[in-house]
Design an enzyme around this catalytic site. Structure first.
Site, short mmCIF file in Angstrom:
data_model
loop_
_atom_site.label_atom_id
_atom_site.label_comp_id
_atom_site.label_asym_id
_atom_site.label_seq_id
_atom_site.Cartn_x
_atom_site.Cartn_y
_atom_site.Cartn_z
N ASP A 1 0.87 -1.17 0.00
CA ASP A 1 0.00 0.00 0.00
C ASP A 1 0.91 1.24 0.00
OD1 ASP A 1 -1.83 1.99 0.39
OD2 ASP A 1 -2.72 1.16 2.20
N HIS A 2 1.30 1.66 -1.21
CA HIS A 2 2.26 2.74 -1.38
C HIS A 2 1.64 3.94 -2.07
CE1 HIS A 2 6.46 0.67 -1.02
NE2 HIS A 2 5.63 0.25 -0.09
N GLY B 1 5.51 1.94 8.43
CA GLY B 1 5.65 2.72 7.21
C GLY B 1 7.04 3.13 6.79
N GLU B 2 7.08 3.85 5.67
CA GLU B 2 8.32 4.37 5.10
C GLU B 2 8.14 5.86 4.76
OE1 GLU B 2 6.57 2.18 2.93
OE2 GLU B 2 7.30 0.28 3.72
#
Length: 319
Positions: free
Chosen positions: A36-37, A105-106
């Site tokens: 999911d990006h 996340g990221e």
């Protein structure tokens, strides 16, 4: 043991991802998992559709295959109330086939809304609050929540499945594995590290343990490694790099020294089914029971045919 197929949402558009999911079901995979990006890792990948629209379409286009996010971050770009609603809806339209993979996340995806991406210890505290909010909303009724970082005001998710989705919490180290044990229903990892499973169990965790295995199916090892180098060289930097860089250009710079030989070491390349079986067995021996094959080879349909005709029978017989 359940075997999954990674939908590379950074490398394919939404209609192609749906097509691949339908093919993965017919090939015999137990589930598909999709990231999911907001951004791809590299510009060469060229895609990053909205995961929840794609998941809903896959649910309507398939009948039996499981669906999972791998993984969603519910602390900055999304509020956890939105993820509680999205996951509940996906569980309903898939008739209970959905697993919510969740993590901290990221920067690549979370910085886009203009908020600072905090240090890992703060992210994990935020993740704890997000999981508490999601659990609260899945009880039904109206709820408020006032945490250190996140709040919920008089909110209710009206459409809830009879049984809430399984939550698999991503862990790259022992502290996150402990959160998975305490607040999740399962564990999600990007490498077959037995210490993560051990910590998860020691802290009282149970339920599914997901792990990704990088492969690059091709007619020979080098062709597979070259394809993986083009689109997946970002993955060799390790999680401390992967979580902190803000844009595809930064990942391109950080991975500029990666070579074909590095991909040969990092991925199962080529078409020898025995090597694929060995990689899955390594994951199983580490304590994981949901293994996701993430193919970076040049021809996805050829890989799905290989899985159906050669690999799946071997895996079912030997593991």
């Amino acid at each position: 043991m359940q075997l999954g197929f990674k939908l590379a949402a950074e490398a394919f558009g939404p209609k192609e991802l749906v097509r691949q999911a339908v093919r993965a079901e017919s090939a015999g995979f137990d589930f598909v998992e999709m990231s999911d990006h907001f951004h791809p890792w590299l510009d060469e990948q060229g895609h990053s559709p909205f995961a929840w629209t794609v998941l809903g379409t896959i649910a309507a286009s398939t009948t039996d295959i499981g669906l999972a996010t791998g993984v969603t971050c519910p602390i900055i770009r999304y509020h956890p109330a939105i993820i509680a609603q999205a996951a509940a809806t996906t569980a309903l339209v898939s008739d209970g086939r959905f697993t919510l993979g969740i993590g901290s996340g990221e920067r690549l995806n979370e910085h886009v809304v203009g908020h600072e991406f905090p240090p890992v210890l703060i992210r994990q505290r935020m993740l704890r609050e997000a999981l508490e909010i999601i659990r609260l909303l899945w009880r039904g009724g109206y709820h408020n929540y006032y945490g250190e970082f996140l709040e919920l005001s008089d909110a209710r998710v009206f459409d809830l499945p009879e049984t809430p989705p399984v939550i698999a919490v991503a862990a790259g180290g022992p502290s996150a594995a402990a959160i998975a044990a305490e607040l999740g229903d399962g564990l999600f990892a990007t490498e077959p590290d037995p210490e993560l499973v051990r910590t998860f169990h020691d802290k009282g965790g149970s339920g599914p343990r997901y792990v990704e295995v990088g492969v690059a199916f091709a007619e020979d090892d080098r062709a597979g490694a070259e394809a993986a180098l083009s689109t997946n060289r970002w993955s060799t930097g390790g999680w401390k790099v992967m979580s902190e860089l803000p844009n595809p250009a930064n990942f391109a710079a950080a991975s500029s020294t990666v070579r074909v030989d590095d991909m040969l070491e990092s991925f199962v390349c080529g078409n020898d089914p025995k090597r694929y079986v060995e990689a899955v067995r390594k994951a199983a021996d580490a304590g994981f029971d949901h293994v996701v094959l993430m193919n970076a080879g040049p021809d996805m349909d050829a890989f799905l045919d290989f899985y159906s005709s050669e690999l799946a029978p071997l895996l079912r017989a030997e593991i």
